[in-house]
Write a protein that holds these residues in place. Structure first.
Motif, PDB file in Angstrom:
ATOM      1  N   ASP A  38       0.922  -1.304   0.002  1.00 13.38           N
ATOM      2  CA  ASP A  38      -0.093   0.056  -0.115  1.00 13.38           C
ATOM      3  C   ASP A  38       0.862   1.301   0.002  1.00 13.38           C
ATOM      4  OD1 ASP A  38      -2.109  -1.643   0.013  1.00 13.38           O
ATOM      5  OD2 ASP A  38      -2.596  -1.203   2.163  1.00 13.38           O
ATOM      6  N   ASP A  39       2.120   1.320   0.406  1.00 16.84           N
ATOM      7  CA  ASP A  39       2.975   2.237   0.566  1.00 16.84           C
ATOM      8  C   ASP A  39       4.007   2.249  -0.771  1.00 16.84           C
ATOM      9  OD1 ASP A  39       4.311   4.621   1.626  1.00 16.84           O
ATOM     10  OD2 ASP A  39       5.779   3.322   2.558  1.00 16.84           O
ATOM     11  N   HIS A  40       3.482   1.597  -1.601  1.00 16.84           N
ATOM     12  CA  HIS A  40       4.421   1.296  -3.022  1.00 16.84           C
ATOM     13  C   HIS A  40       5.737   0.795  -2.602  1.00 16.84           C
ATOM     14  CE1 HIS A  40       0.862   3.760  -3.910  1.00 16.84           C
ATOM     15  NE2 HIS A  40       1.172   3.200  -5.053  1.00 16.84           N
ATOM     16  N   PHE A  41       5.864  -0.117  -1.512  1.00 12.65           N
ATOM     17  CA  PHE A  41       7.292  -0.612  -1.162  1.00 12.65           C
ATOM     18  C   PHE A  41       8.115   0.395  -0.818  1.00 12.65           C
ATOM     19  CE2 PHE A  41       4.946  -3.995  -3.529  1.00 12.65           C
ATOM     20  CZ  PHE A  41       5.279  -5.071  -2.402  1.00 12.65           C
ATOM     21  N   GLU A  42       7.776   1.504  -0.185  1.00 13.09           N
ATOM     22  CA  GLU A  42       8.497   2.505   0.351  1.00 13.09           C
ATOM     23  C   GLU A  42       9.318   3.161  -0.793  1.00 13.09           C
ATOM     24  OE1 GLU A  42      10.791   0.845   3.548  1.00 13.09           O
ATOM     25  OE2 GLU A  42       9.030   1.169   4.855  1.00 13.09           O
ATOM     26  N   THR A  43       8.776   3.170  -1.991  1.00 10.05           N
ATOM     27  CA  THR A  43       9.588   3.873  -3.021  1.00 10.05           C
ATOM     28  C   THR A  43       8.900   5.359  -3.320  1.00 10.05           C
ATOM     29  OG1 THR A  43       8.016   2.773  -4.546  1.00 10.05           O
ATOM     30  CG2 THR A  43      10.119   1.773  -4.332  1.00 10.05           C
ATOM     31  N   ASN A  44       9.501   6.229  -3.981  1.00  8.93           N
ATOM     32  CA  ASN A  44       9.181   7.409  -4.445  1.00  8.93           C
ATOM     33  C   ASN A  44       9.089   7.284  -6.119  1.00  8.93           C
ATOM     34  OD1 ASN A  44       9.123  10.246  -5.470  1.00  8.93           O
ATOM     35  ND2 ASN A  44      10.384  10.900  -3.836  1.00  8.93           N
ATOM     36  N   PRO A  45       7.744   7.682  -6.508  1.00  9.21           N
ATOM     37  CA  PRO A  45       7.657   7.509  -8.039  1.00  9.21           C
ATOM     38  C   PRO A  45       8.732   7.942  -8.908  1.00  9.21           C
ATOM     39  CG  PRO A  45       5.270   7.756  -6.835  1.00  9.21           C
ATOM     40  CD  PRO A  45       6.645   8.085  -5.848  1.00  9.21           C
ATOM     41  N   ILE A  48      12.251   5.866  -8.878  1.00 10.88           N
ATOM     42  CA  ILE A  48      11.897   4.675  -9.220  1.00 10.88           C
ATOM     43  C   ILE A  48      13.323   4.381 -10.217  1.00 10.88           C
ATOM     44  CG2 ILE A  48      10.822   2.647 -10.467  1.00 10.88           C
ATOM     45  CD1 ILE A  48       9.502   3.125  -8.027  1.00 10.88           C
ATOM     46  N   ASN A  49      13.963   3.153 -10.099  1.00 15.32           N
ATOM     47  CA  ASN A  49      15.051   2.725 -10.852  1.00 15.32           C
ATOM     48  C   ASN A  49      14.828   1.302 -11.119  1.00 15.32           C
ATOM     49  OD1 ASN A  49      16.725   1.277  -9.097  1.00 15.32           O
ATOM     50  ND2 ASN A  49      17.002   3.285  -8.169  1.00 15.32           N
ATOM     51  N   TRP A  50      15.803   0.756 -12.076  1.00 10.90           N
ATOM     52  CA  TRP A  50      15.911  -0.839 -12.318  1.00 10.90           C
ATOM     53  C   TRP A  50      15.933  -1.553 -11.139  1.00 10.90           C
ATOM     54  CZ3 TRP A  50      12.873  -2.054 -15.986  1.00 10.90           C
ATOM     55  CH2 TRP A  50      12.577  -1.050 -17.235  1.00 10.90           C
ATOM     56  N   GLY A  51      16.675  -1.099 -10.307  1.00 11.16           N
ATOM     57  CA  GLY A  51      17.071  -1.984  -9.066  1.00 11.16           C
ATOM     58  C   GLY A  51      15.594  -2.250  -8.311  1.00 11.16           C
ATOM     59  N   ASP A  52      15.116  -1.002  -8.388  1.00  5.45           N
ATOM     60  CA  ASP A  52      13.727  -1.333  -7.469  1.00  5.45           C
ATOM     61  C   ASP A  52      12.603  -2.443  -8.373  1.00  5.45           C
ATOM     62  OD1 ASP A  52      13.958   0.901  -5.777  1.00  5.45           O
ATOM     63  OD2 ASP A  52      13.660   2.398  -7.079  1.00  5.45           O
ATOM     64  N   VAL A  53      12.724  -2.362  -9.680  1.00  5.99           N
ATOM     65  CA  VAL A  53      11.989  -3.076 -10.530  1.00  5.99           C
ATOM     66  C   VAL A  53      12.517  -4.623 -10.350  1.00  5.99           C
ATOM     67  CG1 VAL A  53      11.359  -3.808 -12.855  1.00  5.99           C
ATOM     68  CG2 VAL A  53      11.435  -1.536 -12.265  1.00  5.99           C
ATOM     69  N   GLY A  54      13.907  -4.790 -10.188  1.00  5.73           N
ATOM     70  CA  GLY A  54      14.253  -6.027  -9.999  1.00  5.73           C
ATOM     71  C   GLY A  54      13.985  -6.617  -8.708  1.00  5.73           C
ATOM     72  N   THR A  55      13.867  -5.701  -7.552  1.00  8.61           N
ATOM     73  CA  THR A  55      13.634  -6.253  -6.236  1.00  8.61           C
ATOM     74  C   THR A  55      12.087  -6.671  -6.186  1.00  8.61           C
ATOM     75  OG1 THR A  55      15.206  -4.768  -5.252  1.00  8.61           O
ATOM     76  CG2 THR A  55      13.372  -5.301  -3.835  1.00  8.61           C
ATOM     77  N   LEU A  56      11.331  -5.905  -6.924  1.00 11.45           N
ATOM     78  CA  LEU A  56       9.818  -6.179  -6.995  1.00 11.45           C
ATOM     79  C   LEU A  56       9.435  -7.270  -7.457  1.00 11.45           C
ATOM     80  CD1 LEU A  56       7.521  -4.505  -5.403  1.00 11.45           C
ATOM     81  CD2 LEU A  56       6.890  -3.537  -7.503  1.00 11.45           C
ATOM     82  N   ASN A  57      10.279  -7.586  -8.684  1.00 11.38           N
ATOM     83  CA  ASN A  57      10.099  -8.953  -9.561  1.00 11.38           C
ATOM     84  C   ASN A  57      10.528 -10.102  -8.696  1.00 11.38           C
ATOM     85  OD1 ASN A  57       9.007  -8.065 -11.860  1.00 11.38           O
ATOM     86  ND2 ASN A  57      10.834  -7.335 -12.835  1.00 11.38           N
ATOM     87  N   TYR A  59      10.441 -10.244  -5.242  1.00 14.23           N
ATOM     88  CA  TYR A  59       9.598 -10.509  -4.330  1.00 14.23           C
ATOM     89  C   TYR A  59       8.159 -11.108  -5.162  1.00 14.23           C
ATOM     90  CZ  TYR A  59      11.500  -6.840  -1.307  1.00 14.23           C
ATOM     91  OH  TYR A  59      12.393  -6.021  -0.617  1.00 14.23           O
ATOM     92  N   ALA A  60       7.957 -10.832  -6.285  1.00 14.76           N
ATOM     93  CA  ALA A  60       6.845 -11.516  -6.899  1.00 14.76           C
ATOM     94  C   ALA A  60       7.082 -13.089  -7.377  1.00 14.76           C
ATOM     95  CB  ALA A  60       6.336 -10.459  -8.271  1.00 14.76           C
ATOM     96  N   GLY A  61       8.321 -13.145  -7.541  1.00 10.53           N
ATOM     97  CA  GLY A  61       8.623 -14.476  -7.745  1.00 10.53           C
ATOM     98  C   GLY A  61       8.534 -15.386  -6.629  1.00 10.53           C
ATOM     99  N   LEU A  62       8.902 -14.960  -5.595  1.00 10.18           N
ATOM    100  CA  LEU A  62       8.794 -15.703  -4.382  1.00 10.18           C
ATOM    101  C   LEU A  62       7.543 -15.892  -3.872  1.00 10.18           C
ATOM    102  CD1 LEU A  62      11.738 -13.744  -2.216  1.00 10.18           C
ATOM    103  CD2 LEU A  62      11.865 -16.381  -3.099  1.00 10.18           C
ATOM    104  N   LEU A  63       6.676 -14.993  -4.088  1.00  8.51           N
ATOM    105  CA  LEU A  63       5.074 -15.044  -3.802  1.00  8.51           C
ATOM    106  C   LEU A  63       4.586 -15.976  -4.916  1.00  8.51           C
ATOM    107  CD1 LEU A  63       3.951 -11.345  -2.954  1.00  8.51           C
ATOM    108  CD2 LEU A  63       4.324 -13.470  -1.260  1.00  8.51           C
ATOM    109  N   ARG A  64       5.007 -15.853  -5.969  1.00 12.72           N
ATOM    110  CA  ARG A  64       4.570 -16.766  -7.028  1.00 12.72           C
ATOM    111  C   ARG A  64       4.570 -18.327  -6.410  1.00 12.72           C
ATOM    112  NH1 ARG A  64       6.914 -15.062 -10.910  1.00 12.72           N
ATOM    113  NH2 ARG A  64       5.713 -13.162 -11.421  1.00 12.72           N
ATOM    114  N   GLN A  65       5.859 -18.596  -6.105  1.00 13.93           N
ATOM    115  CA  GLN A  65       6.066 -19.680  -5.623  1.00 13.93           C
ATOM    116  C   GLN A  65       5.331 -20.472  -4.778  1.00 13.93           C
ATOM    117  OE1 GLN A  65      10.122 -20.624  -4.467  1.00 13.93           O
ATOM    118  NE2 GLN A  65      10.913 -19.090  -5.876  1.00 13.93           N
ATOM    119  N   ILE A  66       4.979 -19.503  -3.684  1.00 15.70           N
ATOM    120  CA  ILE A  66       3.988 -19.790  -2.749  1.00 15.70           C
ATOM    121  C   ILE A  66       2.470 -20.118  -3.163  1.00 15.70           C
ATOM    122  CG2 ILE A  66       2.634 -19.082  -0.694  1.00 15.70           C
ATOM    123  CD1 ILE A  66       5.373 -17.269  -0.018  1.00 15.70           C
TER     124      ILE A  66
END
Length: 78
Positions: A38-45, A48-57, A59-66
């Motif tokens: 809800d806090d956009h993963f503590e990012t400021n729009p 945002i950089n490609w590191g933020d994208v990688g981190t979020l991807n 997280y998404a991959g780990l949640l997808r495993q679950i």
């Protein structure tokens, strides 16, 4: 004298308590993840950089495993 039924009930009670403890832990993690999302993963729009994208991807991959495991999807599909 311990009966078989009493032993089975005690074992089931222990399993139930362990299950509920694990569920409480998961519920707590889900609340924390939802709050962070809800806090956009503590990012400021504006920052945002490609590191933020990688981190979020990641997280998404780990949640997808679950979710794949829980819902028998992806590599866990029957």
């Amino acid at each position: 004298m311990t009966t078989r039924r009493a032993t089975a009930t005690a074992t089931n009670d222990k399993a139930l308590n362990a299950f509920l403890a694990a569920k409480r832990e998961i519920d707590g993690m889900l609340v924390r993840i939802k709050t962070l999302s809800d806090d956009h993963f503590e990012t400021n729009p504006d920052e945002i950089n490609w590191g933020d994208v990688g981190t979020l991807n990641h997280y998404a991959g780990l949640l997808r495993q679950i979710t794949d495991s829980a819902f028998h999807e992806g590599e866990h599909a029957a």
